[in-house]
Design a protein around this motif. Structure first.
Motif, short mmCIF file in Angstrom:
data_model
loop_
_atom_site.label_atom_id
_atom_site.label_comp_id
_atom_site.label_asym_id
_atom_site.label_seq_id
_atom_site.Cartn_x
_atom_site.Cartn_y
_atom_site.Cartn_z
N ARG A 216 0.76 -1.25 0.04
CA ARG A 216 -0.08 0.10 -0.05
C ARG A 216 1.01 1.15 -0.07
O ARG A 216 0.75 2.21 -0.51
CB ARG A 216 -0.80 -0.08 1.27
CG ARG A 216 -2.29 -1.06 1.31
CD ARG A 216 -3.06 -0.61 2.54
NE ARG A 216 -3.98 -1.75 2.76
CZ ARG A 216 -3.84 -2.70 3.62
NH1 ARG A 216 -2.64 -2.70 4.28
NH2 ARG A 216 -4.73 -3.66 3.62
N LYS A 217 1.95 1.20 0.75
CA LYS A 217 2.65 2.45 1.08
C LYS A 217 3.93 2.44 0.04
O LYS A 217 4.88 3.35 0.00
CB LYS A 217 3.15 2.67 2.42
CG LYS A 217 2.17 2.60 3.42
CD LYS A 217 2.60 2.50 4.79
CE LYS A 217 1.46 2.68 5.73
NZ LYS A 217 2.13 2.37 7.28
N GLY A 218 4.10 1.52 -0.76
CA GLY A 218 5.10 1.37 -1.76
C GLY A 218 6.52 1.36 -1.03
O GLY A 218 7.29 1.94 -1.60
N GLU A 219 6.67 0.55 0.00
CA GLU A 219 7.94 0.64 0.82
C GLU A 219 8.89 -0.63 0.28
O GLU A 219 9.80 -0.71 0.86
CB GLU A 219 7.58 0.22 2.31
CG GLU A 219 6.81 1.30 2.92
CD GLU A 219 6.39 1.03 4.21
OE1 GLU A 219 6.39 -0.10 4.67
OE2 GLU A 219 6.19 1.98 4.92
N GLY A 220 8.55 -1.47 -1.02
CA GLY A 220 9.33 -2.10 -1.33
C GLY A 220 8.86 -3.52 -1.92
O GLY A 220 7.43 -3.67 -2.03
N PRO A 221 9.55 -4.58 -2.20
CA PRO A 221 8.94 -5.71 -2.77
C PRO A 221 8.12 -6.59 -1.72
O PRO A 221 8.54 -6.71 -0.68
CB PRO A 221 9.99 -6.67 -3.30
CG PRO A 221 11.07 -5.99 -2.85
CD PRO A 221 10.91 -4.67 -2.30
#
Length: 237
Positions: A216-221
């Motif tokens: 959701r937050k685009g923090e990694g794979p």
């Protein structure tokens, strides 16, 4: 066991008929969604990881005497489940403040909530699964008072088990959603899935997210995060 016709496609799974009318084939997708499906991407290996985590936890919860729809694993991405008449509600249990609860009440992130907070959401993609209270549920005929009491009690039992299970492997169970349905004989069972798709988990030491919030937050794979949760659960068996 043969996979039959596609009956339903959801955000994380496809449900198929089988040669037994009381059993369904649940196939986990290599897909992650957020914002009620408005954000969606393919993620290789996610279906296998979601199925593995769900199979492991459903097996453990069954062993604790809490009835679920899970029957057995079929392959890397599929499990056999009992056919349920699903109650159109998501039962959410919050042990710590996070997500929409944190934003709504402007409270400290991961503030402990005692007692745990229970909420219901009406399952409706067109309506974005809105919050619904007990009186609204009863008035609209989605469930009666006795059913809500039973769901509340069942959710507390699941929370008591999973909270300690995750704590034992260094993970905080922040919150989660459960879904319930009725078997043909009228028994209410825990259904849907048990994975970081519907749990909010954080590492107890670092506070790092170990669930779909990473997507959701685009923090990694996402797949390595789910693989790490599975590895810790398997090591803690």
């Amino acid at each position: 066991m043969e996979r039959g016709a596609l009956l339903y496609t959801g955000k994380a799974k496809n449900m198929y008929a089988t040669d037994n009318p009381e059993e369904l084939w649940a196939e986990y997708k290599d897909q992650a969604t957020a914002l009620n499906g408005k954000k969606k991407v393919a993620i290789a290996g996610k279906g296998t990881l979601g199925r593995q985590i769900s199979s492991l936890l459903f097996t453990e919860i069954n062993a604790q005497g809490m009835p679920t729809h899970f029957i057995k694993t079929l392959n890397e991405t599929a499990m056999l489940v009992k056919k349920c008449d699903m109650i159109p509600l998501e039962a959410v249990v919050r042990n710590f403040a996070s997500g929409s609860f944190e934003r709504k009440f402007q409270v400290e992130h991961l503030k402990p909530l005692k007692p745990a907070v229970h909420e219901f959401y009406y399952k409706s993609d067109p309506l974005d699964d809105p919050f619904i209270n007990d009186e609204q549920i009863i008035a609209l005929g989605y469930a009666d008072k006795d059913t809500l009491v039973a769901i509340h009690k069942f959710a507390d039992q699941v929370n008591a088990y999973l909270f300690q299970r995750f704590a034992g492997i260094g993970i905080k169970l922040v919150d989660f959603k459960l879904e319930f349905g009725y078997l043909a004989d009228g028994q209410m069972v825990l259904a849907d899935e048990l994975s970081p798709d519907n749990f909010r988990l954080v590492d107890a030491e670092t506070g790092a997210s170990l669930d779909k919030d990473v997507f959701r937050k685009g923090e990694g794979p996402l797949a390595p995060v789910y693989a790490g949760v599975l590895k810790r659960l398997q090591a803690g068996e």
